[in-house]
Design a protein around this motif. Structure first.
Motif: not given
Length: 309
Positions: A169-183
């Motif tokens: 899997a490729k590193a996904s720096p943007g996944r952090l913001n996605e998780a915070i937006e989900s919360a």
């Protein structure tokens, strides 16, 4: 724990979730003070103040002893407490699969989440989680039950065991913001949000998301880090890899050492600045030390010191 977070070990951390508090009964000036007590006034258990009676007040709240000594009636005001749910955001991306001492950063994040989950459960509040890696963000809804805690820990452990040095899997720096937006979509107000991550990929969007969230919730950022990001080893070549490519860093060259440390200082400094600019606690948790001990020191120690002063 080492390279991986075993489910049995995460469950056993319930016996170490003592000596620190994430509960809303914090002292007013403690690290986690804030919007945990309800703004609704009622006949609760916590006395707040005496004030002059105004039309519309419940006559049952009149303090007759005080009223007898004053020229006008006074009422006793109580703060009604409410349940404060807790949402965990747990980072299990490939960037977390690193550690030069006792544990990987991914394991430290798992332990932080487990300790927080057990602490909240023992306090009688609801807890849920968003556990994410480079591929997805998984949601465990907030519940006040032991099976929910076990489900959270199992999800963290399973995702943790997917990590390996040759992960495709490729590193996904943007996944952090996605998780915070989900919360943010779930935690509208009066929740505690605990983020366990190295905050790789944190940017201005991350800061803005946390600022908006902090206006109606309490946030605690647990910054997992490895001592190598603070102090480089002796001046000798160091080979690093992202799973596909590798490079040899000549640490004996002062220019190379300074460049690495400057980049690390800039990234960590940006995250630590949230504590002063946004009023969000940022707790640095090292991979080289016992996680329960660090949390007790950072949370329990601060609360105890301020209670004494």
């Amino acid at each position: 724990m080492g390279a991986y977070a075993e489910l049995d070990s995460l469950i056993a951390l319930q016996f170490k979730s003592r000596g620190f508090s994430l509960h809303h009964r914090q002292p007013v000036h403690s690290l986690l003070f804030g919007r945990c007590a309800s703004r609704v006034r009622g006949r609760g258990l916590d006395f707040e103040e005496l004030r002059a009676y105004v039309p519309g007040d419940d006559v049952r709240s009149i303090d007759w002893q005080v009223t007898a000594r004053m020229p006008k009636p006074y009422v006793r005001v109580y703060t009604e407490e409410r349940d404060r749910p807790t949402m965990l955001i747990v980072d299990q991306r490939i960037n977390m699969f690193f550690g030069s001492r006792v544990s990987m950063k991914s394991v430290v994040a798992a332990e932080i989440a487990a300790l927080a989950a057990w602490r909240v459960f023992h306090q009688g509040d609801r807890v849920g989680a968003f556990v994410f890696n480079d591929d997805s963000v998984e949601d465990i809804p907030m519940r006040r039950s032991r099976p929910t805690i076990l489900r959270i820990l199992a999800r963290i452990s399973n995702m943790n065991h997917l990590l390996r040095a040759d992960l495709p899997a490729k590193a996904s720096p943007g996944r952090l913001n996605e998780a915070i937006e989900s919360a943010a979509r779930v935690c509208r107000r009066d929740a505690l949000i605990v983020i366990a991550s190295d905050f790789d990929g944190a940017d201005q969007t991350t800061r803005d998301l946390l600022l908006r969230l902090s206006r109606s919730n309490d946030i605690v950022c647990c910054l997992t880090y490895d001592p190598l990001s603070v102090k480089l080893p002796a001046a000798e070549p160091l080979i690093v890899s992202d799973g596909e490519l590798q490079v040899e860093l000549q640490l004996g060259q002062e220019k190379v050492r300074k460049s690495i440390l400057d980049a690390s200082d800039e990234r960590v400094g940006f995250i630590l600045s949230w504590q002063h600019e946004l009023g969000i606690p940022v707790l640095p948790i090292s991979t080289a030390d016992d996680v329960p001990t660090q949390l007790r020191h950072l949370l329990g120690g601060v609360a105890e010191l301020r209670r004494r002063t």
